[in-house]
Design an enzyme around this catalytic site. Structure first.
Site, PDB file in Angstrom:
ATOM      1  N   LYS A   1       0.840  -1.209   0.000  1.00  0.00           N
ATOM      2  CA  LYS A   1       0.000   0.000   0.000  1.00  0.00           C
ATOM      3  C   LYS A   1       0.871   1.253   0.000  1.00  0.00           C
ATOM      4  O   LYS A   1       2.071   1.176   0.322  1.00  0.00           O
ATOM      5  CB  LYS A   1      -0.924  -0.022   1.213  1.00  0.00           C
TER       6      LYS A   1
ATOM      7  N   ARG B   1     -11.080  -0.029  14.799  1.00  0.00           N
ATOM      8  CA  ARG B   1     -10.883   0.748  13.584  1.00  0.00           C
ATOM      9  C   ARG B   1     -11.845   0.191  12.551  1.00  0.00           C
ATOM     10  O   ARG B   1     -12.991   0.602  12.494  1.00  0.00           O
ATOM     11  CB  ARG B   1      -9.403   0.670  13.155  1.00  0.00           C
TER      12      ARG B   1
ATOM     13  N   HIS C   1      -6.657  -7.509  12.975  1.00  0.00           N
ATOM     14  CA  HIS C   1      -5.456  -6.665  12.974  1.00  0.00           C
ATOM     15  C   HIS C   1      -5.140  -6.260  14.406  1.00  0.00           C
ATOM     16  O   HIS C   1      -6.039  -5.929  15.171  1.00  0.00           O
ATOM     17  CB  HIS C   1      -5.717  -5.425  12.105  1.00  0.00           C
TER      18      HIS C   1
ATOM     19  N   ARG D   1       0.725 -10.720   6.969  1.00  0.00           N
ATOM     20  CA  ARG D   1       0.687  -9.505   6.143  1.00  0.00           C
ATOM     21  C   ARG D   1       1.858  -8.624   6.553  1.00  0.00           C
ATOM     22  O   ARG D   1       1.748  -7.813   7.464  1.00  0.00           O
ATOM     23  CB  ARG D   1      -0.628  -8.749   6.380  1.00  0.00           C
TER      24      ARG D   1
ATOM     25  N   TYR E   1      14.388  30.889   4.985  1.00  0.00           N
ATOM     26  CA  TYR E   1      13.231  31.608   5.536  1.00  0.00           C
ATOM     27  C   TYR E   1      13.360  31.855   7.030  1.00  0.00           C
ATOM     28  O   TYR E   1      13.703  30.937   7.793  1.00  0.00           O
ATOM     29  CB  TYR E   1      11.947  30.809   5.307  1.00  0.00           C
TER      30      TYR E   1
ATOM     31  N   CYS F   1      12.991  24.217   2.978  1.00  0.00           N
ATOM     32  CA  CYS F   1      11.940  24.875   2.192  1.00  0.00           C
ATOM     33  C   CYS F   1      11.154  23.814   1.425  1.00  0.00           C
ATOM     34  O   CYS F   1      11.413  22.626   1.532  1.00  0.00           O
ATOM     35  CB  CYS F   1      12.558  25.866   1.211  1.00  0.00           C
ATOM     36  N   MET F   2      10.207  24.244   0.620  1.00  0.00           N
ATOM     37  CA  MET F   2       9.405  23.273  -0.132  1.00  0.00           C
ATOM     38  C   MET F   2      10.263  22.485  -1.123  1.00  0.00           C
ATOM     39  O   MET F   2      10.109  21.270  -1.270  1.00  0.00           O
ATOM     40  CB  MET F   2       8.276  23.983  -0.888  1.00  0.00           C
ATOM     41  N   ASP F   3      11.207  23.182  -1.765  1.00  0.00           N
ATOM     42  CA  ASP F   3      11.946  22.549  -2.865  1.00  0.00           C
ATOM     43  C   ASP F   3      13.453  22.548  -2.660  1.00  0.00           C
ATOM     44  O   ASP F   3      14.181  21.974  -3.468  1.00  0.00           O
ATOM     45  CB  ASP F   3      11.652  23.292  -4.177  1.00  0.00           C
TER      46      ASP F   3
HETATM   47  C1  LIG Z   1      -0.467  -1.803   6.712  1.00  0.00           C
HETATM   48  C2  LIG Z   1      -1.076  -3.057   7.205  1.00  0.00           C
HETATM   49  C3  LIG Z   1      -0.273  -4.185   7.440  1.00  0.00           C
HETATM   50  C4  LIG Z   1       1.243  -4.146   7.365  1.00  0.00           C
HETATM   51  O1  LIG Z   1       1.746  -3.600   8.562  1.00  0.00           O
HETATM   52  P1  LIG Z   1       3.322  -3.565   8.846  1.00  0.00           P
HETATM   53  O2  LIG Z   1       3.398  -3.088  10.248  1.00  0.00           O
HETATM   54  O3  LIG Z   1       3.901  -2.595   7.884  1.00  0.00           O
HETATM   55  O4  LIG Z   1       3.837  -4.928   8.637  1.00  0.00           O
HETATM   56  C5  LIG Z   1      -0.900  -5.357   7.795  1.00  0.00           C
HETATM   57  N1  LIG Z   1      -2.254  -5.415   7.907  1.00  0.00           N
HETATM   58  C6  LIG Z   1      -3.044  -4.355   7.704  1.00  0.00           C
HETATM   59  C7  LIG Z   1      -4.519  -4.490   7.862  1.00  0.00           C
HETATM   60  C8  LIG Z   1      -2.487  -3.135   7.364  1.00  0.00           C
HETATM   61  O5  LIG Z   1      -3.281  -2.078   7.171  1.00  0.00           O
END
Ligand SMILES: *Cc1c(COP(=O)(O)O)cnc(C)c1O
Length: 405
Positions: free
Chosen positions: A47, A145, A174, A235, A279, A326-328
């Site tokens: 992601k 969540r 999770h 995951r 700045y 700065c930004m850039d």
């Molecule tokens: C982002 C995410 C992960 C991965 O988490 P890490 O801590 O980067 O391994 C696993 N499960 C879900 C639901 C997530 O949103």
């Protein structure tokens, strides 16, 4: 006319760019796999543009190294993977965007659901042309969540199982505290999830895949029981990029950060004693100093909180940031390195071997976590992907271009 690989590479190298070591990603997959029971399957979480590392090349590298699934947060990210020709199973981890269900199902993405409304929306979108829509039910065991409440899980499972347009392929949860020093609530959530698995098993419902662990839980071995039905999946995100989930849960010693951020000084100049820099003149030179101007700023993902406290590395020497980011653009002091001229490379972020800031260093300086540091890397920073130390692909604002040997 579109520039070819060699020109895009040269342009990237001449300015600020990220180097992504695809071999490091592969090594990190091995490092994690080596710590998991043999039967546990790895999902590479990609992601947020593969945590800032570049979605498509990283996804391919993780799959080639042995990840069997990919995880994304949004349907659009899954569609981008399919658009690049990636056919591996892709799970959209976040709550589904109902306006994108049709394309998601057409692209054979697997969707997470956490409510009766999610299930109903997907059932409506599932035409059945490609077989039933594959769902992973997320159960909220304490993260508070996304996910169905534990006491509503069975009813929702039964609604999915009863609908021929849907298939309950997976069940997951999770953890809220897998990366905290105290493993107490991690164990409690694991216990609650086990209860849900038992409950489903008693009702004769056995999802094909079951998953609970993120990187931290996987490194702690909290990957779910093997004696209940379902293939176990982990995951893993952050650790695959070679970064530690937290101070309490370090990355394996054989994992290495895959990302290095480099820039090139656009100008080298002298600042007289008493002159302020950037700045707000928050830095005033106490004596005459030599400065380098780097074409990188918070618009590239370099936090403004590094003003007057971060550093770059030029020829293995730490060169402090002077004045505000700065930004850039950012000014560093190069007085301690002799003979620096425009065009000189400067290391902004890496594995720390040359004294440069690591993602962990930056996170500490900025009061955040390494996840945010790498994810913040902006789209306008070109990524150069390396295999065997050689550039094999470049992604920039014009898209991804791969070397064709
Ligand atoms: C982002 C995410 C992960 C991965 O988490 P890490 O801590 O980067 O391994 C696993 N499960 C879900 C639901 C997530 O949103």
């Amino acid at each position: 006319m579109a520039l070819a690989f060699a020109d895009r590479l040269a342009a990237a190298q001449a300015g600020t760019h990220a180097l992504i070591d695809l071999d490091a990603l592969a090594g990190n997959v091995q490092a994690v796999r080596a710590r998991l029971p043999e039967d546990v399957v790895l999902m590479g979480v990609v992601k947020a543009n593969a945590y800032g590392h570049g979605l498509i090349p990283c996804a391919r590298a993780l799959l080639a190294a042995g990840a069997r699934w990919l995880g994304v947060a949004r349907i659009e990210e899954g569609l981008a993977l399919r658009g690049a020709g990636i056919t591996a199973p892709v799970l959209v981890l976040g709550p589904p965007n109902y306006a994108l269900l049709q394309p998601a199902l057409d692209a054979d993405l697997t969707l997470a659901v956490g409510s009766a409304a999610d299930v109903a929306a997907i059932a409506r979108a599932a035409s059945g042309d490609f077989g039933p829509a594959r769902l992973h039910l997320k159960v909220d065991t304490g993260m508070r969540r996304f996910g169905v409440e534990m006491d509503e899980a069975l009813e929702l499972v039964q609604a999915i199982v009863a609908d021929p347009r849907l298939e309950l392929e997976g069940l997951f949860t999770h953890f809220a505290t897998a990366d905290e020093p105290d493993p107490g609530f991690l164990r409690e959530q694991a216990r609650r999830f086990r209860q849900v698995r038992h409950l489903l098993a008693r009702h004769g419902i056995a999802p094909r895949v079951v998953h609970q662990a993120n990187s931290a839980a996987a490194l702690r071995g909290v990957v779910g029981d093997a004696d209940l039905p379902g293939e176990r999946l982990v995951r893993a995100g952050i650790v695959l990029y070679g970064l530690p989930p937290s101070a309490a849960v370090p990355a394996p010693p054989d994992a290495r950060p895959a990302l290095q951020l480099e820039t090139r000084l656009a100008r080298v100049f002298t600042v007289a004693a008493g002159e302020g820099i950037s700045y707000g003149h928050t830095y005033v030179a106490g004596r005459e100093i030599r400065c380098g101007l780097a074409p990188i700023g918070y618009g590239d993902g370099l936090s403004r909180l590094l003003s007057n406290c971060g550093w770059f590395v030029v020829r293995s020497t730490r060169c402090p940031i002077r004045g505000r980011v700065c930004m850039d653009q950012t000014v560093i002091e190069v007085s301690r390195v002799s003979g620096v001229e425009a065009g000189e490379p400067a290391l902004v972020l890496g594995d720390g071997r040359s004294g440069e800031m690591t993602a962990v260093d930056i996170a500490e300086l900025c009061g955040t976590i390494p996840y945010e540091v790498v994810t913040a890397l902006a789209a306008r920073v070109p990524r150069i992907f390396l295999r065997g130390g050689q550039p094999v692909a470049v992604s920039d604002l014009a898209g991804l271009v791969e070397e064709r040997p």
